[in-house]
Structures are given as structure tokens and as C-alpha cells.
Design an enzyme around this catalytic site. Sequence first.
Site, PDB file in Angstrom:
ATOM      1  N   GLU A 114       0.839  -1.196   0.000  1.00 22.55           N
ATOM      2  CA  GLU A 114       0.000   0.000   0.000  1.00 22.55           C
ATOM      3  C   GLU A 114       0.871   1.242   0.000  1.00 22.55           C
ATOM      4  O   GLU A 114       2.095   1.166   0.172  1.00 22.55           O
ATOM      5  CB  GLU A 114      -0.935  -0.007   1.226  1.00 22.55           C
ATOM      6  CG  GLU A 114      -1.926  -1.161   1.191  1.00 22.55           C
ATOM      7  CD  GLU A 114      -2.845  -1.222   2.400  1.00 22.55           C
ATOM      8  OE1 GLU A 114      -3.845  -1.934   2.316  1.00 22.55           O
ATOM      9  OE2 GLU A 114      -2.554  -0.563   3.424  1.00 22.55           O
ATOM     10  N   HIS A 236      -8.912   9.914   3.832  1.00 24.23           N
ATOM     11  CA  HIS A 236      -8.584   8.843   2.884  1.00 24.23           C
ATOM     12  C   HIS A 236      -8.786   9.377   1.477  1.00 24.23           C
ATOM     13  O   HIS A 236      -9.814   9.986   1.176  1.00 24.23           O
ATOM     14  CB  HIS A 236      -9.464   7.618   3.123  1.00 24.23           C
ATOM     15  CG  HIS A 236      -8.912   6.382   2.495  1.00 24.23           C
ATOM     16  ND1 HIS A 236      -8.928   6.172   1.129  1.00 24.23           N
ATOM     17  CD2 HIS A 236      -8.299   5.292   3.016  1.00 24.23           C
ATOM     18  CE1 HIS A 236      -8.363   5.018   0.854  1.00 24.23           C
ATOM     19  NE2 HIS A 236      -7.967   4.462   1.983  1.00 24.23           N
ATOM     20  N   ARG A 282      -0.909   8.831   2.115  1.00 25.29           N
ATOM     21  CA  ARG A 282      -2.287   9.280   1.958  1.00 25.29           C
ATOM     22  C   ARG A 282      -2.446  10.799   1.964  1.00 25.29           C
ATOM     23  O   ARG A 282      -3.273  11.340   1.234  1.00 25.29           O
ATOM     24  CB  ARG A 282      -3.150   8.676   3.068  1.00 25.29           C
ATOM     25  CG  ARG A 282      -3.401   7.198   2.884  1.00 25.29           C
ATOM     26  CD  ARG A 282      -4.157   6.625   4.060  1.00 25.29           C
ATOM     27  NE  ARG A 282      -4.452   5.220   3.834  1.00 25.29           N
ATOM     28  CZ  ARG A 282      -5.003   4.431   4.740  1.00 25.29           C
ATOM     29  NH1 ARG A 282      -5.311   4.905   5.934  1.00 25.29           N
ATOM     30  NH2 ARG A 282      -5.255   3.170   4.472  1.00 25.29           N
ATOM     31  N   HIS A 343     -11.109  10.028   7.533  1.00 27.50           N
ATOM     32  CA  HIS A 343     -10.898   8.585   7.667  1.00 27.50           C
ATOM     33  C   HIS A 343     -10.347   8.158   9.021  1.00 27.50           C
ATOM     34  O   HIS A 343     -10.790   7.165   9.596  1.00 27.50           O
ATOM     35  CB  HIS A 343      -9.948   8.127   6.563  1.00 27.50           C
ATOM     36  CG  HIS A 343      -9.657   6.660   6.553  1.00 27.50           C
ATOM     37  ND1 HIS A 343     -10.648   5.710   6.409  1.00 27.50           N
ATOM     38  CD2 HIS A 343      -8.491   5.971   6.651  1.00 27.50           C
ATOM     39  CE1 HIS A 343     -10.110   4.500   6.427  1.00 27.50           C
ATOM     40  NE2 HIS A 343      -8.800   4.628   6.584  1.00 27.50           N
ATOM     41  N   ARG A 378      -0.651   8.695   9.595  1.00 27.11           N
ATOM     42  CA  ARG A 378      -0.577   7.239   9.783  1.00 27.11           C
ATOM     43  C   ARG A 378      -0.222   6.535   8.480  1.00 27.11           C
ATOM     44  O   ARG A 378      -0.834   6.776   7.442  1.00 27.11           O
ATOM     45  CB  ARG A 378      -1.927   6.706  10.289  1.00 27.11           C
ATOM     46  CG  ARG A 378      -1.970   5.189  10.396  1.00 27.11           C
ATOM     47  CD  ARG A 378      -3.295   4.725  10.971  1.00 27.11           C
ATOM     48  NE  ARG A 378      -4.412   4.960  10.087  1.00 27.11           N
ATOM     49  CZ  ARG A 378      -4.816   4.103   9.142  1.00 27.11           C
ATOM     50  NH1 ARG A 378      -4.164   2.966   8.946  1.00 27.11           N
ATOM     51  NH2 ARG A 378      -5.865   4.380   8.400  1.00 27.11           N
TER      52      ARG A 378
END
Length: 525
Positions: A114, A236, A282, A343, A378
Site C-alpha cells: 500500500e 482517505h 495518503r 478517515h 498514519r
Amino acid sequence: MFRFDVIIIGSGLAGFTLALHLADHQRVALITKKNLLDGASSWAQGGIAAVLGNGDSIDEHIHDTIISGAGLCDENVTRYVAEHGKEAVNWLISQEVPFTKDETNPTGYHLTREGGHSQRRIIHAADATGRAIQETLSEKILAHSNITVFEQHIAIDLITGKKLGLDDNRCYGVYVLDTSTGTVKTFSAQNTILATGGAGKVYLYTTNPDVAAGDGVAMGWRAGCRVANMEFVQFHPTCLYHPHAKSFLITEAVRGEGGLLKLPDGNRFMPDHDERAELAPRDVVARAIDFEMKKRGLDCVYLDISHKPADFLISHFPNIYARCLELGIDITREPIPVVPAAHYSCGGIMTDLQARTDITNLYAVGEVAQTGLHGANRLASNSLLECIVFAKAAAQDILNQDKVSEQFLPEWDESRVTDADEEIVIAHNWGELRRFMWDYVGIVRTNKRLQRAQHRIKLLTEEIDEYYQNFRVSNDLIELRNLVLTADLIVRCAMARHESRGLHFSRDYPAMLPHAENTVLQPQI
């Protein structure tokens, strides 16, 4: 009064893990305000980041986490979590969680990649990892004789020594509203754990479930816990954009497996914003999408993975494929319309390596806590890992304690309140709060926007407090009271940070300061 050894508020992965580690030795109350599987953990699609072999290393996981966290990650905490990653995954495997297998991989499991990760290290159960984990663990929760589950129960406030007029700083329990009957119950325990999740519902658009109302942060703050880094709200990048789709997330793994972000004309734009393109962290991707949408007046952008074989997409992303198909979008043939949405909260109640808060016998685990792992942003799939690692650490700390004498707790006093006359006030304030938070405290911020939000929060707080003091509590009133306080903490942290770092981007302070500092708020009680 309900007496237990441990009270766990929240039924996500943090709460489940704690309950299962404690229940062989202590009587556990698991309090959840809706149904057992309604928390954000069940919605997690991507998976769990952990070093499981395959040429990966602990140092690389730490490096990726710190880079994503924009200099604010606590290196000791990050190493602690990364080093316990394999152990956390093995515990889930021992609980028979059905992770996706891959016989060609030496680990025996399929590992995906990811954004922000330098290696394939995300173990997953197709594209519904959270659901698979929670359903597996919930069977064990319900079967254990030492765990009592209280569904349709929402925590109102913690009961502390200070509130009881005692000369100590302990947590003795919690007042809880049984929403099925409207009665307030008193729960007493030696240890109380906040595992309430995040606060996505403070924003108009979010990937979070309806229960994510900032309850734990608000209760902890009112009880006297320090709160930190609330300005770092992760948006997100890819939430499904469709009038009939509510909060449906398109997992990071779609980009990890080759998905490309495109404008309506089919051109890519991420290479213009970051050399990592679609695999950038992100915050970078969310800001890039926000920039392109505002610049071009777009309602959404498009995530295209239709160049991959259809059978690959259907097997790896069965839930996304099915949900999109229900809405007339065939991901094997056409791109997915997406927008950013609130998110994850990187900030929260400050805790140590045993998940202890500033208040004795009160712990915070999961998204509600600020452990130092996530820093200013994060890294994808570190959240479920954090839940398991710190839940186990908290359980070990609790089991090592000596037993203390029980304290008599007074019942909830509602002798001076009446039934609400006009509940439309709650609905109106709820809508107003979420809209101005989206408009003024979103992906890109300015001093003027934050000041506007702060002014409106002050007015709403006064109105909600008056309502709370005069009328009987309800689920919606409790959540609204918590949301407006959480919104205030987010804005206060954002106004205190005079730089742009990670998830906090300010047009008035576009540069990043040379030295990274946490934004710590200290309650006055």
C-alpha cells in the site's frame, strides 16, 4: 451497580483483543453503543502491516512509518510496534482468522503493498480484512463465560476520584445509558479501557461508521487526560463517489496493485504532484486530489485498475467489485469515481507503552489513543496492528496489578432534568457542526477558516451544554456533546501549529518547521 474487574468501552479490534487476553483471569464487561460488529474495525479493508519475511525487515517498516509520519513518530514506540508485528499476526492466525493464502509466498499468505510502504507486507483477508477478523473474534467473545457484552449501551462519563471528591486520580468506573430502556446504569471496575475508536462523524464526509463520534477522547478530556495532535485528521484519498453509496471506502491496496488516478479526460495527475505517484502516502494523495478537484471544478476524480485481468480483480477485491457493480460500475471495464473523506484520527488521548493514560486505572487503546506511532500521518495498515500490540500490552499491565478495594459509586442523578421538548435542536446542531468542520477544518486550512470554526463551536457548545443540563440524556445528545468537544480540540490543536506537516496543511504556514513538536493540550479541571 454493575461490578466487574474490567470495563472495556468499545467493541472494535482493540476492545476484542483486550477482552480475550483478560477473560481467562478476570470478569470483563464489554460495552458497545450499537451492535457488536458496528465499529470501524469491521470496515477495515486493507489489512495489517507486519514484517513476515520475504526480504522485508523491521528497520524498513520503521523507516516507512517515520517517513509517513513526517518527523513526529516516537522512534521507541515505532520500534516497539514493528517488533511485535509478527507476534500480533500470529495471534490472529491462532484465532483462526481466514487470511488470504498464497502458496507461492514463503509465508504461506498473500502479502499486498500500500501507499508509503517499500515492501509487500500487508497480510489481508481479500478486501474485507476487518470484517473477517471481527467476525472470527466475536464468536470467541460471545462464547467466553467471563465476558458480558452490553449492546445498545453508550458511555456518558467516566467516574473519577476527583468527581467523587476523593484525594486521588483514579478511574473507578463509568456511567452508561442503556438506549433500549432509557435508563442510566453505573458500572464499577478496578480498570477501565477506552477503546471507542475515532471521530470521523465530526466531518460531513467520512469513511467511518455512524458510531465514530469522538466519545473516548471527549470523556478522557473531561476526566483530566492530556490530548495531543488532534489536528492530524487523515482524509482517505479514495472514498467511492456515488449518490447511493454511503461511506464506502476503496482500499489503498487498489493503488498498491496498480490502480491509477485519472482526471475525467483519462490523464494521470499524481506524477505531477509526487515522484511516488499513486504510491505516495495518503496525505499527499488526498491533497493532490483536493487540488485537482478545486482547480478544475470537479465533483470527483477516477481510480482506474481496469487494465488488470478481470479474474485478478474479482478475486482480490470481491467486495469492492460487488458493491460497485450494484451501483452500475464494472471495475474490470471502467474507472471508479472517488473523492477524499475523513478517515482516521492520528491524535487522541496520550498514552505510554502499556496504554496507560494520565489517570490511574484508565487505559486507552486504538484510534482513541495518541501513542506516538502515527506522528503527523498514519502509514496505511498500521492501525489494526496498533490495536493488537497495545491491547496485549495493556492486558499484561492489568494482570500484573494488585487487587484494590472497591469504591461505592453514587447513582446517576437526573432529579433536575425533564424530557426534551424539541429534539430538532440536536439534529440541527449536528448538521451545522459537521458542515462547517468540512468547510473550515478540512484538507487545506487557513487562520481565517479556523477562527470561523472556533467561533461557531463556542456558540454550539453553549447551546448544547444548556440542553444537556436541562434534559434527560439520549444517544444523540451524548454523541453531539462529544462531537462538539472533539471538534474544539481539533481546532485548538490546528491553531497552535504554525507550520504545515503531514496531514495538517495551512496556507498561512506552508513551510515545515525544522524541529518537530507534538501539540499537547492540558485540561483544566
